[in-house]
Scaffold this active site. Sequence first.
Site, PDB file in Angstrom:
ATOM      1  N   THR A  24       0.849  -1.190   0.000  1.00 32.10           N
ATOM      2  CA  THR A  24       0.000   0.000   0.000  1.00 32.10           C
ATOM      3  C   THR A  24       0.890   1.248   0.000  1.00 32.10           C
ATOM      4  OG1 THR A  24      -0.165   0.355   2.405  1.00 32.10           O
ATOM      5  CG2 THR A  24      -1.624  -1.311   1.431  1.00 32.10           C
ATOM      6  N   GLY A  25       0.331   2.358  -0.435  1.00 31.04           N
ATOM      7  CA  GLY A  25       1.143   3.568  -0.559  1.00 31.04           C
ATOM      8  C   GLY A  25       2.218   3.404  -1.609  1.00 31.04           C
ATOM      9  N   ALA A  26       1.909   2.656  -2.669  1.00 31.37           N
ATOM     10  CA  ALA A  26       2.927   2.263  -3.641  1.00 31.37           C
ATOM     11  C   ALA A  26       3.185   3.294  -4.729  1.00 31.37           C
ATOM     12  CB  ALA A  26       2.527   0.942  -4.294  1.00 31.37           C
ATOM     13  N   SER A  27       2.458   4.391  -4.728  1.00 30.00           N
ATOM     14  CA  SER A  27       2.609   5.337  -5.836  1.00 30.00           C
ATOM     15  C   SER A  27       3.873   6.183  -5.736  1.00 30.00           C
ATOM     16  CB  SER A  27       1.386   6.254  -5.917  1.00 30.00           C
ATOM     17  OG  SER A  27       1.246   7.010  -4.727  1.00 30.00           O
ATOM     18  N   SER A  28       4.434   6.344  -4.534  1.00 35.59           N
ATOM     19  CA  SER A  28       5.626   7.178  -4.388  1.00 35.59           C
ATOM     20  C   SER A  28       6.414   6.760  -3.155  1.00 35.59           C
ATOM     21  CB  SER A  28       5.247   8.669  -4.276  1.00 35.59           C
ATOM     22  OG  SER A  28       4.576   8.931  -3.051  1.00 35.59           O
ATOM     23  N   GLY A  29       7.618   7.303  -3.054  1.00 42.19           N
ATOM     24  CA  GLY A  29       8.427   7.143  -1.857  1.00 42.19           C
ATOM     25  C   GLY A  29       8.815   5.710  -1.545  1.00 42.19           C
ATOM     26  N   ILE A  30       8.840   5.385  -0.241  1.00 41.33           N
ATOM     27  CA  ILE A  30       9.267   4.063   0.208  1.00 41.33           C
ATOM     28  C   ILE A  30       8.390   2.970  -0.393  1.00 41.33           C
ATOM     29  CG2 ILE A  30       9.475   2.567   2.224  1.00 41.33           C
ATOM     30  CD1 ILE A  30      10.206   5.073   3.864  1.00 41.33           C
ATOM     31  N   SER A 153       8.025   4.313  12.091  1.00 48.66           N
ATOM     32  CA  SER A 153       9.001   5.396  12.087  1.00 48.66           C
ATOM     33  C   SER A 153       9.764   5.342  13.396  1.00 48.66           C
ATOM     34  CB  SER A 153       8.281   6.746  11.961  1.00 48.66           C
ATOM     35  OG  SER A 153       9.142   7.825  12.270  1.00 48.66           O
ATOM     36  N   TYR A 166       1.689  13.152  13.512  1.00 43.65           N
ATOM     37  CA  TYR A 166       2.473  12.066  12.930  1.00 43.65           C
ATOM     38  C   TYR A 166       3.030  11.161  14.031  1.00 43.65           C
ATOM     39  CZ  TYR A 166       6.107   9.722  10.172  1.00 43.65           C
ATOM     40  OH  TYR A 166       6.908   8.790   9.560  1.00 43.65           O
TER      41      TYR A 166
END
Length: 369
Positions: A24-30, A153, A166
Site C-alpha cells: 500500500t502507498g505504492a505510488s511514491s516514496g518508500i 518510524s 504524525y
Amino acid sequence: MVAGNDPSEADMSRRLSEQVVVVTGASSGIGRTTARMFADSGAVVVATARSEADLQTLVDEIARTGGSALPVPGDVTSSADMHTVAATAVDRFGRLDTWVGGAATSVYGRAWDIPLEEYDEVMRTNWLGQVTGALAALPHLRAAGGTLICIGSVASARALPLQAPYTSSKMALRGFCDTLRMELDAEQAGVAVTLIMPASVGTPFFEHSRSHLEGAPKPLPPVYSPESVAKVIVRAAEHPRRQIVVGGAGFGLLLGQGLAPRVTDRIMSMRKGFLRLQQADEAASATDTLEGPVVGSGTERGGHAGRPSLSAAVTTARPIVKRAVGIGATAAGAVASRLAGRGEDRPEGGPTGREEEPPADAGDERPAG
C-alpha cells in the site's frame, strides 16, 4: 511456513520468487521503491494507492525490467477498498504471502496550531489505515502462513517536535503491532508481524506534508535513501523480525530515549536545533496529500538527497556479520548505560529513581512474532 507453525522460528516464509505481495502507498516514496524491489526479486506485486495514474507508471516501470505488478487503486482509509485489494490478490494469484502497509501523510506545526480535523486525517491514514489493511489481509495471511509488515518510524518510539499528529499515529501503530503479535502468538496463527522504524528518508513525503510553519518541512539530517528501507522490508518478507530500525540516526534517537529521555527532550526542543532543522528557507507548498493524492508525483525520491544506511546493510547481511555487529553493539550499550547512570536523571543523594521505561528494543534481533 504453514499455518499453525510457531512464528518465532526464523526463515518462515516462502522464497521471494514464490511470493504474492501487496504494497500500500505504492505510488511514491518508500512504497514505490519497495514494490519495485519486490518485483526485481521475482515476487508478484499487487500495488495500491489512491492515484491510479501514478500506479500505472510504477507498473510500466516494473514491466520494463521484466517484473510483474498489478495496479489496484484504493484508499487505505476504506475498509471496502482494502478488502478488494486483498481479495484481488488471492483471486488473481491464488494466495497472499506478504502485506506491506506503507501509506502515510503528515502535518507540521506546533501542537496547538494544528486543527483537530487534521489530527484526524493523519490518524485515519497512518494508524487506522494500517489497521484497516491488516484486518483485510489477516484471513489470507493466516491461510498462507504469511507476514504483515507495517512501516512505522523512529517516531513510533521517540516523539519528534512539530509533528504531534504524525508521532501520535506512529506510536499508535507500534501499539497495534505489539498487541496483534501477542494475540496471533496465543493462537499459533502462523503469521509474523514486523514493524519497520526508519529515520529520515529522502522521499517526496516532506514536500507532500501540510505545514503550519513559516518554512517548508524538511527531514532531520542525516537523510537516508529509500532503497535502504526497501531492502530491509524485502528481507523481512523472508526473514521477519519483531521490529527493525533503519538509519544510524534512528538508533541514536532511541538510545537517547531509553537512557536519558529528559535530556533528549531538551536537546530536541532547542529553538536553534531540531526545531529549526525541520524548516527550510523557502515557504511551504500549498499542495499536500492530507485529503487527496498529488497526481503526477509518482517518484521514489524527493528534494532531499538520501545516503545508504549502514544499519540497513547490517540487517540484510549474512548472519555471521550481524552477530559480529551485535556483539559490538551490546558492548557499546553496556558502556553507554554505565555512563548514563551518572547523568542528570539521577536525583541528588539517592538512587536513579527514574520513571521512564527501559531502553527501547531498537533493531531487536529476535524473529517476528
